[in-house]
Design an enzyme around this catalytic site. Structure first.
Site, short mmCIF file in Angstrom:
data_model
loop_
_atom_site.label_atom_id
_atom_site.label_comp_id
_atom_site.label_asym_id
_atom_site.label_seq_id
_atom_site.Cartn_x
_atom_site.Cartn_y
_atom_site.Cartn_z
N GLN A 122 1.04 1.27 -3.10
CA GLN A 122 -0.02 0.46 -2.49
C GLN A 122 -1.16 0.18 -3.46
O GLN A 122 -1.95 -0.74 -3.23
CB GLN A 122 -0.55 1.13 -1.22
CG GLN A 122 -1.31 2.42 -1.48
CD GLN A 122 -1.70 3.14 -0.19
OE1 GLN A 122 -0.89 3.82 0.42
NE2 GLN A 122 -2.93 2.98 0.23
N CYS A 172 -1.94 1.34 3.48
CA CYS A 172 -0.88 2.27 3.89
C CYS A 172 -0.22 1.83 5.19
O CYS A 172 1.00 1.92 5.34
CB CYS A 172 -1.47 3.67 4.06
SG CYS A 172 -2.77 3.78 5.30
N HIS A 221 -3.88 8.37 7.35
CA HIS A 221 -2.90 7.79 6.44
C HIS A 221 -1.61 7.47 7.19
O HIS A 221 -1.12 8.29 7.96
CB HIS A 221 -2.64 8.78 5.30
CG HIS A 221 -1.82 8.23 4.19
ND1 HIS A 221 -2.02 6.98 3.65
CD2 HIS A 221 -0.77 8.75 3.52
CE1 HIS A 221 -1.12 6.77 2.69
NE2 HIS A 221 -0.36 7.83 2.59
N ASN A 259 6.22 8.05 1.25
CA ASN A 259 4.84 7.66 1.03
C ASN A 259 4.81 6.35 0.24
O ASN A 259 5.86 5.83 -0.16
CB ASN A 259 4.10 8.78 0.28
CG ASN A 259 2.58 8.70 0.44
OD1 ASN A 259 2.06 7.73 1.00
ND2 ASN A 259 1.88 9.69 -0.04
#
Ligand SMILES: *[C@@H]1O[C@H](CO)[C@@H](O)[C@H](O)[C@H]1NC(C)=O
Length: 341
Positions: free
Chosen positions: A142, A148, A284, A305
């Site tokens: 990102q 996110c 997140h 992630n």
């Protein structure tokens, strides 16, 4: 002639001075060594600071982080390791401020709820890794953008699309960043996965990463590209909150968007099964793409992630599963959702 005690005194004095100066020297050497490490680290991660003041400030943070990470790793009682990764010149507060940007409306959403199609699922494998079933695109990054939420929305959508069509298509986070302008979604300033799903539903689909590449910045919505509806979803459902059991039933069937508190050691996680410290202030958005049991019997969630492959286990984190708190590790069971096709 000097007496015996005078000689002893002189020897003692000499030893004290020698040891003190060697400590000073070793601290000096350590600082030189660390500042060289900082230089090497800067080169490796393409870091450039605007001036010497900024560099000195960043070096101080780097030094503190390195000392923390090394002492953490030296303590052998920890089930996971940290590493001096690309975030090593940021304090935890700075890190959280610009990177973690989940704008959840939970509370309200939790009250409304949705149906839960996996409610009565009983066929739950011991372990699932959706990467092995070809339902997970490579790790993305990102960058310095609080997007996110878009990465999590997209990863869950890529997953359900592959599971229903057999085709793995990398989808466009940038379309969500630029075009999803619902009041609480502000591109790089943060957003929320359920709003991301709603955008895809209302827009009639989402286009590919290749067609609408990621820029890690807020842009104007490209309405032509927005009209390209390569992948569609029918709806989305919320996983009943605060139940790792409900989350398990869901992840056993498809990749699921989850919210976590990515504070504390999350920043420097490098390997092993993460077990905090972390709270439950969800900030997140990530994606649960499986679960399993570690070598020592510890159950974990397998989480994708969006911080590149040099963070964590090639971009993934294993987080302890089935903990005492109903919220799950770092709140992972508090606010999960998945798209339906
Ligand atoms: C689960 O089972 C209950 C009881 O049979 C039923 O009322 C409910 O509709 C089922 N839920 C789903 C999602 O199928």
């Amino acid at each position: 002639m000097a007496s015996m005690s005078q000689i002893q005194y002189l020897i003692a004095l000499f030893l004290i001075i020698a040891s003190w100066s060697s400590q000073v020297l070793s601290r000096k050497l350590q600082d030189t060594f660390l500042s060289e490490r900082h230089e090497l680290w800067m080169a490796k991660h393409d870091k450039v600071y605007k001036d010497a003041v900024e560099k000195e400030k960043r070096f101080k943070v780097f030094k503190e982080n390195v000392e923390y990470i090394e002492s953490f790793n030296a303590a052998s009682n920890k089930p996971y390791k940290l590493s001096i990764n690309q975030f090593a010149d940021q304090t935890n507060d700075e890190f959280k401020a610009y990177r973690n940007s989940l704008k959840s409306l939970h509370g309200l959403m939790t009250i409304i709820g949705t149906s839960f199609k996996y409610e009565n699922v009983t066929d739950i494998p011991v372990a699932i890794d959706w990467r092995k079933r070809g339902a997970v695109t490579p790790i993305k990054d990102q960058g310095q953008c609080g997007s996110c939420w878009a990465f999590s929305t997209v990863a869950a959508t890529e997953g359900i699309h592959q599971l229903t069509s057999g085709k793995l298509v990398s989808l466009a986070e940038q379309e969500l960043v630029d075009c999803d302008r619902k009041s609480e979604d502000h591109g790089c300033e943060g957003g929320y996965m359920e709003d991301g799903f709603e955008f895809i539903i209302k827009n009639g689909g989402i286009t590919t990463e290749a067609n609408y590449p990621y820029t890690a910045s807020d842009g104007t919505c490209n309405t032509n590209k927005e009209k390209s509806h390569i992948v569609t979803i029918k709806g989305y459902e919320k996983v009943p909150p605060n139940s790792e059991d409900a989350l398990l039933k869901s992840v056993a069937n498809q990749p699921v968007s989850v919210s976590v508190d990515a504070g504390g050691n999350f920043q420097f996680y490098s390997s092993g099964i993460f077990e905090g410290e972390c709270g439950t202030e969800l900030d997140h958005g990530v994606t649960a793409i499986g679960y399993g049991i570690g070598d020592d019997g510890t159950k974990y969630w397998l989480v994708k992630n969006s911080w590149g492959t040099s963070w964590g286990e090639q971009g993934y984190i294993r987080m302890k599963r089935d903990i005492n708190a109903k919220e799950g590790m770092c709140g992972i069971a508090m606010d999960a959702s998945y798209p339906t096709a």
